[in-house]
Scaffold this active site. Structure first.
Site, PDB file in Angstrom:
ATOM      1  N   MET A  31      -2.201 -18.459  -7.258  1.00 25.89           N
ATOM      2  CA  MET A  31      -2.508 -17.146  -6.674  1.00 25.89           C
ATOM      3  C   MET A  31      -2.866 -17.248  -5.198  1.00 25.89           C
ATOM      4  O   MET A  31      -3.510 -16.367  -4.640  1.00 25.89           O
ATOM      5  CB  MET A  31      -3.633 -16.476  -7.460  1.00 25.89           C
ATOM      6  CG  MET A  31      -4.847 -17.336  -7.704  1.00 25.89           C
ATOM      7  SD  MET A  31      -5.963 -16.555  -8.899  1.00 25.89           S
ATOM      8  CE  MET A  31      -6.907 -17.978  -9.443  1.00 25.89           C
ATOM      9  N   VAL A  88       9.666  16.048  11.573  1.00 25.89           N
ATOM     10  CA  VAL A  88       9.301  14.673  11.253  1.00 25.89           C
ATOM     11  C   VAL A  88       9.915  13.734  12.282  1.00 25.89           C
ATOM     12  O   VAL A  88      11.137  13.718  12.472  1.00 25.89           O
ATOM     13  CB  VAL A  88       9.773  14.287   9.832  1.00 25.89           C
ATOM     14  CG1 VAL A  88       9.576  12.795   9.599  1.00 25.89           C
ATOM     15  CG2 VAL A  88       9.005  15.084   8.790  1.00 25.89           C
ATOM     16  N   PHE A 101      -8.200 -12.815  -7.243  1.00 24.58           N
ATOM     17  CA  PHE A 101      -9.653 -12.764  -7.002  1.00 24.58           C
ATOM     18  C   PHE A 101     -10.453 -12.323  -8.234  1.00 24.58           C
ATOM     19  O   PHE A 101     -11.521 -11.744  -8.110  1.00 24.58           O
ATOM     20  CB  PHE A 101      -9.971 -11.845  -5.814  1.00 24.58           C
ATOM     21  CG  PHE A 101      -9.098 -12.072  -4.625  1.00 24.58           C
ATOM     22  CD1 PHE A 101      -9.131 -13.275  -3.946  1.00 24.58           C
ATOM     23  CD2 PHE A 101      -8.205 -11.096  -4.196  1.00 24.58           C
ATOM     24  CE1 PHE A 101      -8.306 -13.502  -2.851  1.00 24.58           C
ATOM     25  CE2 PHE A 101      -7.368 -11.321  -3.112  1.00 24.58           C
ATOM     26  CZ  PHE A 101      -7.418 -12.530  -2.441  1.00 24.58           C
ATOM     27  N   CYS A 134       0.816  -1.220   0.000  1.00 22.58           N
ATOM     28  CA  CYS A 134       0.000   0.000   0.000  1.00 22.58           C
ATOM     29  C   CYS A 134       0.845   1.263   0.000  1.00 22.58           C
ATOM     30  O   CYS A 134       0.403   2.310  -0.454  1.00 22.58           O
ATOM     31  CB  CYS A 134      -0.956   0.010   1.191  1.00 22.58           C
ATOM     32  SG  CYS A 134      -0.188   0.423   2.775  1.00 22.58           S
ATOM     33  N   CYS A 164      -1.141  -1.571   5.655  1.00 18.53           N
ATOM     34  CA  CYS A 164      -1.406  -2.996   5.416  1.00 18.53           C
ATOM     35  C   CYS A 164      -0.421  -3.915   6.126  1.00 18.53           C
ATOM     36  O   CYS A 164      -0.710  -5.093   6.316  1.00 18.53           O
ATOM     37  CB  CYS A 164      -1.401  -3.303   3.925  1.00 18.53           C
ATOM     38  SG  CYS A 164       0.237  -3.220   3.172  1.00 18.53           S
ATOM     39  N   GLU A 201     -14.777 -20.040  -4.937  1.00 12.96           N
ATOM     40  CA  GLU A 201     -15.727 -18.928  -4.974  1.00 12.96           C
ATOM     41  C   GLU A 201     -16.982 -19.087  -4.110  1.00 12.96           C
ATOM     42  O   GLU A 201     -17.453 -18.105  -3.543  1.00 12.96           O
ATOM     43  CB  GLU A 201     -16.172 -18.684  -6.426  1.00 12.96           C
ATOM     44  CG  GLU A 201     -15.060 -18.204  -7.322  1.00 12.96           C
ATOM     45  CD  GLU A 201     -15.537 -18.043  -8.756  1.00 12.96           C
ATOM     46  OE1 GLU A 201     -15.643 -16.900  -9.220  1.00 12.96           O
ATOM     47  OE2 GLU A 201     -15.831 -19.073  -9.396  1.00 12.96           O
ATOM     48  N   ASN A 218       7.118  10.099  10.652  1.00 16.98           N
ATOM     49  CA  ASN A 218       6.841  10.244   9.215  1.00 16.98           C
ATOM     50  C   ASN A 218       5.485   9.657   8.828  1.00 16.98           C
ATOM     51  O   ASN A 218       5.255   9.314   7.682  1.00 16.98           O
ATOM     52  CB  ASN A 218       7.943   9.600   8.375  1.00 16.98           C
ATOM     53  CG  ASN A 218       8.017  10.175   6.970  1.00 16.98           C
ATOM     54  OD1 ASN A 218       7.834  11.383   6.780  1.00 16.98           O
ATOM     55  ND2 ASN A 218       8.267   9.344   5.982  1.00 16.98           N
TER      56      ASN A 218
END
Length: 1335
Positions: A1044, A263, A804, A52, A57, A1267, A266
């Site tokens: 996958m 900073v 997906f 991300c 994440c 699925e 960050n």
């Protein structure tokens, strides 16, 4: 532009740090270089993943260790490498997953346990999970389950459903109760618990040995002890970074560069620069100024250094809460409550208290509490020191405070509370943890001694204005009055007037947010009444049914159970079919050795591609000017549609889609060009510099309603009918009509779209490495785009970090554009989309608007139904026609409705084209069907489960498209689920709970599914495989399926092992490649194992048949000796297998066919508890019974079931894709788009594979499972609806009601219709422009 002064000229400094025990010395580093890019590009440590880029994440989690020379202590903490600037790492030691273990040396127990517990599917999130847990164990070798859940709170997984990850981590708990596996308390023996087989055996795991961990580098300790700290300055292309070591120098720097941000973690400035394009020429990093970390306790409170991390603050307030008298810890306790859910652990470890205050976020968790708690800031500048109260005058606007530009927050004073003073904190967020809050609040009241008279009151909110706001008028009116119902009723009225939001306020959810301000005050009121009763000031305690408003939702995880069939006693020991086998790559995924597309090492001269996308929803392209971009450093070239030598479009289902827009753009995010440069950063800057001139076009269409009005549809529209619906309606006792809207869903695969195209330099050959479900389609796309034969293009897929359905059509277009750039430049070109671009460009699950009319009898039998579906397809056809066809083919779900009509239309709009997503329209189709069932039940005053049972298929049955089938296993799943979930008993208990609790309600729902497996387009059901046996006896299997995370390679190994009668250790699968197995079909439709498994089986059968004479000659020989003998006998040791697949079809003119080979059945029961005042909910328990035939691999199949369920839970209850009125997608990453996290999994999560099932239509009697289960996540949606119905009953509302999907907290809270929701005025539609639109 935040700051325009020229940076001071300064000498660049050297940086010393360690990575995995290896010393790193950098003479100068660009301040824009993050640890993530440094590890991956410079050190080739690719186990740390980019997902991300915003700290949301956890895929890039590493452990950072530092030595404190003053305290002689070493601290270890997890951190997001994507946010951590390298120039902040002086004297730090960084540990990545490669540094703690590998398959080549020694696996670390953390890596092993997550892998063997089946907690790694696609594996892209696994290294981050490993490092989060590893950092926890370095601090707490025997953590509690609560510690584990907290440590994993900042990590996301889209595959597993989290249960197996938590189960693997639980094995480190000291308490035996933490380590219960499969719901059993007894110890496990020989892979079984109480005679029931288990998914993994704890006794086989490596022991934890803290003495084997990497030590902190002694050299860094010596340097920290002996060297005088020196100011460091790092100069980059655009930014100068200065890190002072004294407070005096920091003050002088800030005076010289007043616009320069400070900073520390960050977590604010880094995100601004990355995602908003804000440039700060000078950055000051005061991480080495000791005064900013000082903590000083006084009798009146505690001064906390502004640079203290939120984790250190949490540790401090926990200590104070334990040590101080309970009267003194009110503010500390309130802060602690907020700190537990603020961000993920990685963010809390680096984000600072001062930064949190100074950033003045409008929905800050801490600032309302600090303001209510009378906290004070000590600030310093060249003009001296002063103290500022944190109150309504301190926060002056969005991101703005009363601090002067040159002032620095030195410390924060948090006072102790006094007797009779109480402080509380409240928050509501889209997700229970690691989510930016929707509304937060801090409230404090002080009562006159011994009375209920209010001496002082402070109420502050976040999330209802541009900054933290105080309800000063309301407080002023309440002070001096008694704390009673009359006073508070007046306070609610005053508050509603004082804290106001315009209907078009940024962030939307205006009614919800306004109701929360009242609900929070109501909760505070009840808590204070409890306190007054405890102090014997008022005689009455809260009534039990009202007290539920102040009780939190349950959150303690319970042991879960996974039940599967054992293999037959006669099965060979080395035959692993039917046994729970770990994913073949799980260990290498956990160690970071598994190679994903962007992990492939770069080649000399490799270029990086960044896309130029449209900023208009519908406009003519007047000009694309890349002149300025080509002048930028590192930019090599740009490509547009004019550069395409071959086809400029792709055709799918007969509808063309341009690769790059040439004359007109039809959505925001449509690709119009690309820039290639020598680095990712330069390519990104180049793309931003391309100027596109537009001329807006009229008649923009964004919503389904607009498309219906303008008849903007893709053809064909589909319709199917059984019986006579009109006659059925005439005969029905009762009629009901309704509407439901189902939102779209972002794929959010952890690995974004990634590809690398390498020209070979001769005969126009290209090697393409990509993350793709359909490499053959990518091959065809590239060849046609470049005007070359397909045999010049070879596409290679090692593995994907999730897909997906989202890595088929758009991936092929992106690969074609990348290949075009490689073709034009003659160089290798890499394209890895940033998360925001991926979400913007690639589309999502289709939003659906459905209207239904149903006729039913008084006994609950549904005799007629007419359902019309409209999907928002977006600007191109993509797979939308196929999606609406599958919607109609599943319109019956598990029910026999004699008169049934379905119509479906794909609407053409000016939004990014939507595409395939796990379930392919079925989750939308069936939610409508089950909503019809639900409404009928509400109309008749019975449970939905009664209506479901009455209308289910029974006995030999036929679908509405005339396919015959036997629903026996469907009914078995239903009955077993009711029994295993103890549904009837719990239904009674829930009714009692709801009667006793006014503001917390529970609901339960049982949902069945009948899901068709295989492609309706029969040519897609074929598969091929190639199996080589080498002379040493090792076997290489190649097939057309792409890995996958679904474990297809693992299952293919199991198939080959059984057929060749050899151990899986002899079998290897390298990759999926178009130059080995050509003309492959997509890995989709839950059919990958069915098709490719049969192809592998056939190839192995051919080989074994050839070997039979050799084996007969030497029956006592070994596999290796047989292979050698076969070679010398000139027997071919390579064979192909080809599986033709079932001849499925669907004739839409005749409205009949056999579109599926068979059905997968299942039933799910879920129970939830809902907070009616906030809309928050918790899934208390989920029981799933699935008929998947005979499982080839229970570990993988149960993992697929759990992961699909959680993805469905996200679809139906959490995940919101919001668009602006101009057609721009708002959520562009995990900060705005919330997928389920570990906090969202059911507290008890049981999965049962139906015993005694078989399936003649698939390999080894198995069934496709990828699925179907996603739809069963709707059981949580309907359980929420059940709970909401109970809440509505309490306020006098009965009968059917509308609840759209997702049933997020906003939808749920408003549907509960509490008195506070009803107090909020609803603006008239059309009287304002909403912040977001329903598409």
């Amino acid at each position: 532009m935040a700051g325009s002064e020229e940076p001071a000229v300064a000498a660049c400094s050297s940086l010393v740090f360690y990575v995995n025990g290896r010393k790193v010395v950098e003479k100068n580093v660009d301040p824009e270089t993050t640890l993530l890019s440094y590890l991956r590009a410079k050190m080739r440590l690719t186990g740390t993943k980019y997902s991300c880029g915003g700290g949301g994440c956890g895929a890039c989690t590493v452990m950072v260790s530092r030595y404190n020379p003053r305290e002689k202590t070493i601290s270890h903490f997890s951190a997001n490498a994507c946010l951590l600037p390298v120039c902040q790492l002086h004297l730090a030691a960084v540990t990545t997953t490669e540094g703690i273990g590998s398959t080549e040396t020694r696996i670390h127990p953390v890596q092993e346990r997550i892998a063997k517990a089946n907690g790694s599917q696609c594996g892209f999130c696994t290294p981050g999970m490993v490092m989060s847990l590893y950092a926890l164990l370095r601090n707490q070798p025997q953590p509690s389950l609560e510690d584990i859940v907290e440590a994993l709170g900042g990590n996301l997984c889209r595959c597993t459903g989290y249960r197996p990850i938590v189960d693997g981590c639980k094995t480190f708990c000291g308490a035996s109760s933490c380590c219960q596996l499969n719901g059993q308390e007894e110890s496990s023996v020989n892979g079984e618990v109480n005679g029931v087989p288990e998914l993994f055996h704890e006794g086989d795991l490596l022991p934890q040995d803290p003495t084997q961990e990497l030590i902190f580098p002694p050299e860094l300790m010596l340097m920290a002890e002996s060297q005088r700290p020196l100011t460091q300055t790092f100069c980059g292309e655009r930014i100068t970074w200065v890190s002072p070591v004294t407070l005096r120098e920091l003050v002088e720097l800030k005076a010289k560069h007043p616009k320069a941000p400070l900073v520390l973690g960050n977590t604010g400035v880094g995100l601004e620069m990355k995602f908003k394009g804000i440039l700060h020429p000078v950055i000051i990093s005061p991480t080495r100024v000791p005064e900013l970390y000082e903590v000083n306790k006084t009798p009146d409170g505690v001064w906390v250094g502004a640079a203290c991390s939120l984790t250190s603050l949490k540790t401090l307030v926990e200590k104070l809460v334990r040590e101080l008298h309970e009267d003194q810890v009110e503010t500390f306790s309130a802060l602690l409550q907020q700190l537990r859910s603020l961000g993920g652990q990685q963010i809390r470890n680096v984000a600072s208290l001062g930064g949190n205050i100074a950033s003045a976020a409008p929905n800050s968790d801490l600032n309302p509490v600090l303001a209510a708690g009378r906290c004070i800031l000590s600030v310093i500048s060249k003009g001296g020191r002063r103290e500022i109260a944190v109150n309504e005058d301190f926060f002056v606007g969005f991101g703005k405070t009363a601090l002067k530009q040159d002032e620095i927050i030195l410390s924060v004073f948090i006072p102790v509370s006094k007797r009779g003073e109480f402080v509380r904190a409240f928050r509501q967020a889209p997700r229970k943890a690691n989510a930016l809050a929707t509304v937060t609040s801090g409230m404090r009241v002080r009562f006159a001694q011994g009375t209920d008279a209010v001496e002082d009151l402070a109420i502050f909110y976040g999330g209802v204005g541009p900054c933290t706001v105080g309800a000063t008028k309301t407080c002023r009116e309440v002070i001096g009055r008694r704390w009673n119902e009359e006073t508070l009723n007046e306070a609610y009225r005053l508050l509603l007037d004082e804290i106001s939001l315009p209907p078009s306020a940024p962030g939307g959810k205006v009614e919800f947010r306004r109701s929360l301000t009242l609900s929070f005050l109501f909760k505070f009121n009840l808590q204070m009444l409890q306190k007054l009763n405890e102090m014997s000031i008022i005689p009455e305690d809260l009534p039990g049914e009202v007290a539920s408003a102040v009780r939190g939702l349950p959150k303690e995880l319970q042991p879960s159970f996974q039940e599967f069939q054992e293999v037959s006693q006669g099965q060979r020991g080395d035959d692993l079919v039917g046994r729970p086998v770990m994913h073949r790559s799980a260990l290498s995924q956990a160690t970071g050795e598994a190679v994903y597309c962007d992990d492939i090492a770069g080649s000399q001269g490799e270029l990086f591609l960044a896309l130029v996308t449209s900023t208009r929803a519908h406009a003519k392209l007047i000009k694309i000017d890349d002149g300025e971009a080509l002048k930028l450093p590192g930019v090599v070239d740009a490509v547009t549609a004019k550069d395409i030598p071959g086809k400029k479009f792709r055709t799918f289902t007969g509808i063309d889609e341009e690769l790059l827009a040439e004359n007109e753009v039809t959505c925001v995010g449509q690709m119009v060009g690309a820039v290639v440069a020598d680095t990712r950063q330069h390519a990104k800057q180049g793309a931003a510099a391309v100027k596109v001139v537009y001329e807006d076009l009229p008649d923009r269409v964004l919503t389904i309603e607009e498309a219906i009005e303008k008849k903007s549809f893709f053809k064909p529209q589909r319709e199917i009918e059984r019986g006579n619906v009109t006659e059925g309606f005439r005969k029905a006792d009762q009629m009901l009509e309704g509407e439901i809207r189902i939102g779209g869903q972002e794929h959010f695969y952890m690995e974004t779209q990634s590809m690398l195209v390498v020209p070979s330099g001769e005969e126009k050959e290209l090697k393409v490495y990509l993350s793709c479900q359909h490499p053959t389609y990518a091959q065809e796309s590239i060849a046609e785009t470049l005007g070359i034969p397909s045999n010049r293009v070879s596409c290679h897929v090692k593995r994907m970090g999730g897909a997906f359905g989202g890595k088929v059509t758009k991936t092929s277009i992106l690969a074609s554009i990348t290949a075009l750039a490689a073709w034009k430049t003659g160089q290798a070109v890499r394209c890895v989309l940033e998360r925001g671009d991926d979400m913007l460009i690639t589309g999502a699950r289709h939003p659906v608007l459905a209207n239904y009319k149903v006729g039913f009898m008084n006994d609950g039998r549904i005799i007629a139904a007419d359902i019309q579906y409209f999907t928002n397809a977006g600007n191109t056809g993509d797979e939308s026609i196929l999606v609406i066809e599958k919607i109609l083919l599943h319109i019956d779900n598990a029910y026999s409705v004699p008169n049934l009509r379905g119509r479906a239309t794909a609407c053409k709009t000016n939004l990014p084209s939507n595409t395939a997503f796990r379930g392919f329209g079925v989750p939308q189709s069936m939610l409508v069907v089950e909503s019809v069932i639900n409404d009928v039940a509400m109309k008749l005053g019975c449970t939905a489960e009664e209506i479901r049972e009455k209308n289910m298929y029974k006995g030999p049955s036929i679908t509405h498209y005339k396919l015959q089938f036997d629903p026996e296993n469907l009914l078995r799943c239903w009955d077993e689920c009711l029994q295993k979930a103890d549904y009837h008993s719990r239904r009674t208990t829930i009714a009692q709970f709801n009667q006793s609790n006014r503001f917390k309600k529970r609901g339960i729902a049982v949902i069945p599914i009948k899901y068709g497996i295989a492609f309706a387009e029969c040519f897609l059901n074929q598969a091929a495989a190639l199996v080589h046996i080498y002379k040493d006896g090792s076997v290489l299997v190649s097939h057309g399926g792409a890995e996958m995370g679904q474990g297809i390679h693992t299952k293919m190994q199991q198939v080959a092992s059984r057929e060749l009668r050899i151990p899986v250790s002899l079998i290897h699968i390298s990759e999926t490649s178009t130059n080995v197995v050509p003309n492959t079909c997509p890995s989709a439709a839950s059919f990958g194992t069915d098709a490719n498994g049969m192809a592998v089986k056939m190839a192995c059968e051919t080989l074994l048949q050839r070997l039979e004479p050799v084996i007969r000659e030497d029956p006592k020989g070994t596999w290796q000796s047989w292979i050698k003998a076969a070679f010398f006998k000139k027997i071919g040791l390579s064979a192909t297998g080809y599986y033709r697949g079932p001849d499925t079809y669907m004739d839409w003119k005749k409205q009949e066919g056999q579109p599926y080979a068979y059905f997968t059945y299942g039933t799910c029961c879920s129970e939830v508890e809902v907070d009616c005042l906030t809309g928050d909910y918790q899934t208390l328990r989920t029981d799933i019974v699935m008929d998947i035939g005979r499982s080839i691999n229970p570990s993988i199949d149960i993992g697929q079931i759990e992961g699909a369920f959680m993805q469905g839970l996200g679809l139906y209850t959490m995940e919101e894709r919001k668009f602006s009125p101009s057609g721009m997608l708002y959520p562009r990453g995990p900060a705005q788009y919330k997928i389920p996290a570990v906090c969202d999994m059911p507290l008890k999560f049981n999965v049962y594979l139906l015993a005694g099932s078989s399936n003649l239509h698939a390999i080894y009697s198995s069934k496709g499972i990828g699925e179907p289960v996603l739809f069963l996540g709707s059981s949580v949606f309907f359980a929420i609806k059940d709970a909401v119905a109970a809440a509505r009953k309490d306020v006098g509302l009965g009968g059917p009601f509308k609840l759209d999907s997702p049933a997020c907290p906003e939808e749920t809270c408003l549907a509960c219709a509490s008195c506070f929701v009803q107090m909020v005025p609803v603006p008239k539609p059309g009287s304002f422009q909403p912040w977001a639109i329903d598409v």
